[in-house]
Structures are given as C-alpha cells and as structure tokens.
Design a protein around this motif. Structure first.
Motif, PDB file in Angstrom:
ATOM      1  N   LEU A  53     -20.285 -42.650  28.328  1.00 27.95           N
ATOM      2  CA  LEU A  53     -19.346 -42.883  29.418  1.00 27.95           C
ATOM      3  C   LEU A  53     -17.897 -42.783  28.955  1.00 27.95           C
ATOM      4  O   LEU A  53     -17.017 -42.385  29.722  1.00 27.95           O
ATOM      5  CB  LEU A  53     -19.595 -44.248  30.046  1.00 27.95           C
ATOM      6  N   ALA A  54     -17.651 -43.176  27.726  1.00 34.52           N
ATOM      7  CA  ALA A  54     -16.325 -43.138  27.107  1.00 34.52           C
ATOM      8  C   ALA A  54     -16.573 -43.308  25.614  1.00 34.52           C
ATOM      9  O   ALA A  54     -17.670 -43.700  25.205  1.00 34.52           O
ATOM     10  CB  ALA A  54     -15.457 -44.287  27.642  1.00 34.52           C
ATOM     11  N   PRO A  55     -15.587 -43.036  24.782  1.00 41.39           N
ATOM     12  CA  PRO A  55     -15.801 -43.287  23.351  1.00 41.39           C
ATOM     13  C   PRO A  55     -16.224 -44.735  23.116  1.00 41.39           C
ATOM     14  O   PRO A  55     -15.581 -45.672  23.586  1.00 41.39           O
ATOM     15  CB  PRO A  55     -14.422 -43.006  22.735  1.00 41.39           C
ATOM     16  N   GLY A  56     -17.373 -44.908  22.471  1.00 40.22           N
ATOM     17  CA  GLY A  56     -17.865 -46.249  22.173  1.00 40.22           C
ATOM     18  C   GLY A  56     -18.592 -46.942  23.309  1.00 40.22           C
ATOM     19  O   GLY A  56     -18.963 -48.102  23.182  1.00 40.22           O
ATOM     20  N   VAL A  69     -36.746 -50.771  37.409  1.00 44.45           N
ATOM     21  CA  VAL A  69     -35.639 -49.874  37.093  1.00 44.45           C
ATOM     22  C   VAL A  69     -34.742 -50.614  36.099  1.00 44.45           C
ATOM     23  O   VAL A  69     -34.377 -51.766  36.338  1.00 44.45           O
ATOM     24  CB  VAL A  69     -34.832 -49.516  38.360  1.00 44.45           C
ATOM     25  N   VAL A  70     -34.421 -49.963  34.976  1.00 45.11           N
ATOM     26  CA  VAL A  70     -33.626 -50.588  33.919  1.00 45.11           C
ATOM     27  C   VAL A  70     -32.414 -49.719  33.614  1.00 45.11           C
ATOM     28  O   VAL A  70     -32.545 -48.500  33.464  1.00 45.11           O
ATOM     29  CB  VAL A  70     -34.451 -50.747  32.615  1.00 45.11           C
ATOM     30  N   THR A  71     -31.233 -50.348  33.524  1.00 47.86           N
ATOM     31  CA  THR A  71     -30.059 -49.668  32.996  1.00 47.86           C
ATOM     32  C   THR A  71     -29.410 -50.577  31.965  1.00 47.86           C
ATOM     33  O   THR A  71     -29.378 -51.788  32.134  1.00 47.86           O
ATOM     34  CB  THR A  71     -29.021 -49.291  34.076  1.00 47.86           C
ATOM     35  N   LEU A  72     -28.944 -49.957  30.902  1.00 51.25           N
ATOM     36  CA  LEU A  72     -28.259 -50.666  29.829  1.00 51.25           C
ATOM     37  C   LEU A  72     -26.969 -49.924  29.502  1.00 51.25           C
ATOM     38  O   LEU A  72     -26.996 -48.710  29.267  1.00 51.25           O
ATOM     39  CB  LEU A  72     -29.129 -50.741  28.577  1.00 51.25           C
ATOM     40  N   THR A  73     -25.866 -50.636  29.507  1.00 53.10           N
ATOM     41  CA  THR A  73     -24.582 -50.069  29.093  1.00 53.10           C
ATOM     42  C   THR A  73     -24.219 -50.716  27.769  1.00 53.10           C
ATOM     43  O   THR A  73     -24.118 -51.940  27.679  1.00 53.10           O
ATOM     44  CB  THR A  73     -23.492 -50.319  30.151  1.00 53.10           C
ATOM     45  N   TRP A  74     -24.053 -49.888  26.752  1.00 49.94           N
ATOM     46  CA  TRP A  74     -23.834 -50.325  25.377  1.00 49.94           C
ATOM     47  C   TRP A  74     -22.353 -50.210  25.021  1.00 49.94           C
ATOM     48  O   TRP A  74     -21.767 -49.135  25.155  1.00 49.94           O
ATOM     49  CB  TRP A  74     -24.650 -49.454  24.422  1.00 49.94           C
ATOM     50  N   PHE A  75     -21.769 -51.286  24.555  1.00 52.35           N
ATOM     51  CA  PHE A  75     -20.389 -51.320  24.089  1.00 52.35           C
ATOM     52  C   PHE A  75     -20.445 -51.423  22.567  1.00 52.35           C
ATOM     53  O   PHE A  75     -20.707 -52.500  22.014  1.00 52.35           O
ATOM     54  CB  PHE A  75     -19.647 -52.502  24.728  1.00 52.35           C
ATOM     55  N   LEU A  76     -20.258 -50.281  21.905  1.00 55.37           N
ATOM     56  CA  LEU A  76     -20.561 -50.181  20.488  1.00 55.37           C
ATOM     57  C   LEU A  76     -19.635 -51.014  19.606  1.00 55.37           C
ATOM     58  O   LEU A  76     -20.088 -51.622  18.639  1.00 55.37           O
ATOM     59  CB  LEU A  76     -20.536 -48.712  20.047  1.00 55.37           C
TER      60      LEU A  76
END
Length: 166
Positions: A53-56, A69-76
């Motif tokens: 979605l964006a860097p990191g 239904v599963v969604t995961l947004t990862w903030f590295l």
C-alpha cells in the motif's frame, strides 16, 4: 527494519490469545498454523491478495473455506498489524475449535462445507483489532521443519488450489 512480509516467517499476536505463525512464501501464497487461541491446531494454506500500500505497509486478504473473510494490514516499521475478519455466525457462536485441522484434508473440507451449508451465516461477527508480530528465525518456528512446512508440501498446495478453483 523488515523490507517485506514476503518470504518471511512471523509470529503474530492478536487479542484474546490468538497466536498465528504465518509463512509467506510468495505474494500469492501463505501457509499458517494457529498455535494459540480459539482454534489452536488449525493449519491452513491460503492464496491471498497481496498489495504493498505504501513503503513499509503491506496488505493481505483471503476467503477461508469456513466462509471467513480475513484482511491483515502490516506496518513493518512498528511491527504491528491491523486485522479485519468477518466470521460466519455458525463458526463464531459455536466451538471455533471445529475449524482446527488441515484445510487441504478432503475430510476436513467436507466437514467445513457441511457446517457452512447448515449455517447460519449472518449476522457475522466482526473482528477489527490490532496486534503485533515478531520475525522468526527458522529454528524458532513451531513445526515448520519437522512437518515439511511450506513449499515442499506440493500435494497439500494442489488440493488447496483445486478446492479454490485455481
């Protein structure tokens, strides 16, 4: 800082004792086991949608054989994750342990289809929460080496893909 979740073993901690160990072998393949929480023992192969979605910041979403239904947004950088999951009523209100098992096992898939058909599906229980993750070195992953975790499991991947019509 972690550059991407792709190619990485993680341990993901979510509220209420949920602990996942996902392995992202590529942008379109995830294998995970649940090592803590309501359906400990679940071991699944999924074919998610992946986006940076964006860097990191990376996103995964998939539809499970239970109808979840599963969604995961990862903030590295912060090693945090935002989860959204819509769980069918039959699964949330019952014993979620019924979804423990291997989702490439044909008997297991048949059982999940029967439960889903019997329903009810609605109203769904929504999880919208945050957690954190750690990057695992291979020797820290619960059963990956001993059980042939990941891409070595060609037959399991084939069954999972056929079930989804891939």
């Amino acid at each position: 800082m972690l550059n991407s979740i792709v190619g990485t073993h993680l341990r993901l901690f979510l509220p209420n004792g949920w602990v996942f160990e996902p392995w992202f072998t590529g942008p379109d393949f995830i294998e995970y086991q649940l090592v803590g929480g309501p359906h400990t023992g679940r071991h699944a192969i999924q074919y998610p949608t992946f986006r940076q979605l964006a860097p990191g910041v990376e996103f995964l979403g998939w539809y499970e054989e239970t109808g979840t239904v599963v969604t995961l947004t990862w903030f590295l950088e912060s090693q945090t994750v935002k989860r959204f999951a819509a769980v069918p009523k039959w699964l949330h209100d019952g014993d979620m342990a019924v979804s423990a098992g291997k989702n490439w096992d044909l008997d297991f898939l048949g059982k999940m289809q029967e439960f889903a058909a019997a329903g009810p599906d609605m109203p769904r229980h929504i999880y919208s929460d945050r957690g954190y993750f750690e990057v695992l070195e291979p020797e820290k992953v619960a059963e990956h080496k001993s059980k042939g975790f990941g891409t070595e499991r060609a037959e399991a991947k084939k069954v999972a893909a056929q079930y989804r019509g891939i």
